[in-house]
Design a protein around this motif. Sequence first.
Motif, mmCIF file in Angstrom:
data_model
loop_
_atom_site.group_PDB
_atom_site.id
_atom_site.type_symbol
_atom_site.label_atom_id
_atom_site.label_comp_id
_atom_site.label_asym_id
_atom_site.label_seq_id
_atom_site.Cartn_x
_atom_site.Cartn_y
_atom_site.Cartn_z
ATOM 1 N N VAL A 198 -1.424 -0.994 -1.081
ATOM 2 C CA VAL A 198 -0.680 -2.075 -1.740
ATOM 3 C C VAL A 198 0.639 -1.560 -2.324
ATOM 4 C CG1 VAL A 198 -2.712 -3.449 -2.308
ATOM 5 C CG2 VAL A 198 -1.997 -1.617 -3.856
ATOM 6 N N ARG A 199 1.412 -2.447 -2.914
ATOM 7 C CA ARG A 199 2.621 -2.026 -3.630
ATOM 8 C C ARG A 199 2.192 -1.304 -4.904
ATOM 9 N NH1 ARG A 199 7.764 -5.559 -4.168
ATOM 10 N NH2 ARG A 199 8.222 -3.497 -5.017
ATOM 11 N N ASP A 200 2.917 -0.287 -5.261
ATOM 12 C CA ASP A 200 2.465 0.522 -6.396
ATOM 13 C C ASP A 200 2.352 -0.283 -7.695
ATOM 14 O OD1 ASP A 200 5.186 0.294 -6.909
ATOM 15 O OD2 ASP A 200 5.484 2.426 -7.342
ATOM 16 N N ASP A 201 3.193 -1.321 -7.831
ATOM 17 C CA ASP A 201 3.169 -2.148 -9.044
ATOM 18 C C ASP A 201 1.809 -2.820 -9.265
ATOM 19 O OD1 ASP A 201 6.505 -2.733 -9.244
ATOM 20 O OD2 ASP A 201 5.621 -2.256 -7.302
ATOM 21 N N ASP A 202 1.080 -3.063 -8.161
ATOM 22 C CA ASP A 202 -0.196 -3.778 -8.250
ATOM 23 C C ASP A 202 -1.374 -2.859 -8.562
ATOM 24 O OD1 ASP A 202 1.036 -6.190 -7.687
ATOM 25 O OD2 ASP A 202 0.792 -5.937 -5.519
HETATM 26 MG MG MG Z 1 6.994 -0.744 -6.903
#
Ligand code: MG
Length: 293
Positions: free
Chosen positions: A54-58
């Motif tokens: 996934v995107r690291d923010d998630d």
């Molecule tokens: Mg990110």
Amino acid sequence: MSTVQGRLRIAVQKSGRLAERSLDLVRDAGLRVVKGNNDLLYRVENYPIDLLRVRDDDIPTFVADGVCDLGIVGENVLEEGRNGGPMAEVVMPLGFGRCTLKIAAPPALDYAGPASLQGLRVATSYPRVLRRWLEAEGVQADIVTMRGAVEVAPRLKLAQAICDLVSTGATLEANGLAARDTVLDSQAVLIRAPTAPEPALAELLDSIVERMAGVVASQGAKYVMLNAPRSALDEIAAILPGAGAPTVMPLSGRDDAVAVHAVCQEAVFWETLERLKAAGASAILVLPIEKMM
Ligand code: MG
Ligand code: ATP
């Protein structure tokens, strides 16, 4: 409880600066990752484990909610996700993805410490981390949140300073900015869910964590073997960098000398070998360590 019956989930960045090293860590821990036709989910064929890409923010949210049991993410992203709700637990730093969240500004801005930001506008993609830092420093400033290209904000007169991730400083320099202060030193960390997985998977989870700790510990560690005069043992043990008590063994037919083996947790440089030699060591071998537990 993990949401998927019977399988553990590890959240990793799908693509970007942490993606490859995260996959390396998982593989070095003995997990055979197979890329299926599902881009979001990679399966591990030798254990009941899936990688959620996934995107690291998630990643912090997925792990905090127990949707994933483990995750690999930058401390910067983890800290930005801190919102008073349940948090993922940091298991250990992983030694890669190092970067620093810094205050930067054009050289024309007089900067004598955080107080110099009083009343100014500061652009960042990390508004929560910046807000907490400013509060801790007792400074009031306006935060302009930008998703990307933060470094152009001063030129566009959107802000007088920025707070952005820096590793080499090349991007700052290219935009006529200079680093002025450190807000957060960051590296990738292993995080785990605050809730336990289903009982059947608890042991597997612990063993994966332990293996990953072994992989991280063995990175940069060396196995050093040498022969030494008995009389120089103390001096030689003191030179070996980051070693615990060394193993000392007799050498056949030699009463005055011994073989010394030690695991060095820190880098072993040529200078170290020269000092060992000067102290009387001979037949010095430095070997890489593949696994450690
Ligand atoms: Mg990110
Ligand atoms: P995603 O699409 O997953 O959201 P991203 O663009 O947010 O990716 P990347 O640029 O791939 O993120 O960076 C991921 C992480 O790598 C950062 O959050 C940070 O922890 C780390 N990192 C290491 N060096 C740097 C750097 N020079 N600049 C930015 N991030 C860095």
